[in-house]
Design an enzyme around this catalytic site. Structure first.
Site: not given
Ligand code: AMP
Length: 286
Positions: A37, A149-150
């Site tokens: 994060h 996020g990927e």
């Protein structure tokens, strides 16, 4: 560092900050923050004058009541972590009744075929829940940029589709997967794993790396069979799905095409001491 619980005071504060060419970067999270994060927040800080992080465990995206109940909630720890990055990060931590205006249900979106693959197939209703909460949050925060996020690659594609449906004026930024030293993708759910299971989970990334290597000369069918047989030998890990899919359509690869780009996707149940099952979806490019 200001934390807001209600939308009206957050908006009043944001309006007072939005001067000149200041842009607002937004990182929606469910809290229990970790370095994955924080990498998203760091990107937001490098590109915007104002950064908002929402911390909200969204009930409408959980299919499993136990998973929702056990999801870690650590607001003060999260605030302290964010403070190590920057003093002025704005936290939005609403409660569900307020955010949903007393009606905690999902909208129904037509995300198209990408919503029927993988997480859409295995967790019915999940993406409608994600879409609903993001539409609400984007309406409140009105960000210029929002960071995803990927690790949740399918979700990232769904969010892009959401924006094309709702026409909300926000640019979506995808950020690379942040991993533990073992290669396991960082996840709030990892905290619920025993040390033994966490160690065993390193196998997931090792397998994906081997897939990436072998993809040059093996077919997707061969790799699928190999991954299944490898997971059959793992006592602590139960494979839910493994797929090599086109990064745009998310359709499972049938035959490799030179100019197409693919990614391997995996979801694994890891049995915790409490006998609850945890999903640790993790992905890598091939
Ligand atoms: P979550 O709190 O799990 O809903 O995640 C909030 C955002 O952080 C989502 O966009 C996730 O894809 C992203 N994220 C979570 N873990 C990682 C990670 N290990 N690397 C990169 N992004 C992540």
């Amino acid at each position: 560092m200001p934390t807001f619980k209600d939308a009206t005071s957050l908006q009043a504060f944001l309006n007072s900050q939005r001067t000149g060419n200041n842009t607002v970067g937004f990182v929606p999270t469910m809290g229990a923050l970790h370095k994955g994060h924080l990498a998203l927040v760091t990107s937001a800080l490098s590109q915007n004058e104002i950064v908002v992080v929402s911390i909200f465990v969204n009930p409408t995206q959980f299919g499993n009541a136990g998973d929702l109940k056990n999801y870690p909630r650590t607001l003060s720890k999260d605030e302290a972590l964010l403070k190590t990055l920057h003093n002025d990060i704005i936290v939005f931590a609403p409660n569900a009744e307020d955010l949903y205006n007393g009606n905690i249900t999902s909208n129904s979106y037509n995300f198209g075929a990408i919503a029927n693959e993988m997480e859409g197939k295995y967790r019915q209703g999940h993406f409608n829940g994600v879409g609903t909460v993001l539409e609400l949050l984007f309406d409140i925060v009105k960000p210029d940029y929002a960071y995803f996020g990927e690790k949740d690659f399918q979700q990232l594609q769904i969010v892009r589709k959401l924006i094309s449906l709702t026409k909300q004026p926000v640019t979506i930024v995808g950020c690379p997967i942040y991993r533990e030293n073992s290669g396991l993708a960082m996840s709030s759910r990892n905290e619920r794993l025993s040390k033994e299971c966490r160690d065993a989970s390193a196998f997931i990334y090792k397998t994906l790396q081997k897939v990436k290597e072998d993809f040059k000369y093996k077919s997707a069918r061969q790799l699928n069979e190999w991954v299944k047989s490898e997971f059959d030998k793992q006592e602590a890990l139960e494979l839910e799905y493994f797929e090599i899919a086109n990064i745009d359509t998310l359709k499972t690869i049938k035959r490799k095409h030179k100019n197409n780009k693919y990614r391997a996707f995996i979801a694994v149940f890891v049995e915790a001491v409490s006998y609850t099952h945890l999903t640790l979806p993790t992905i890598c490019s091939v």
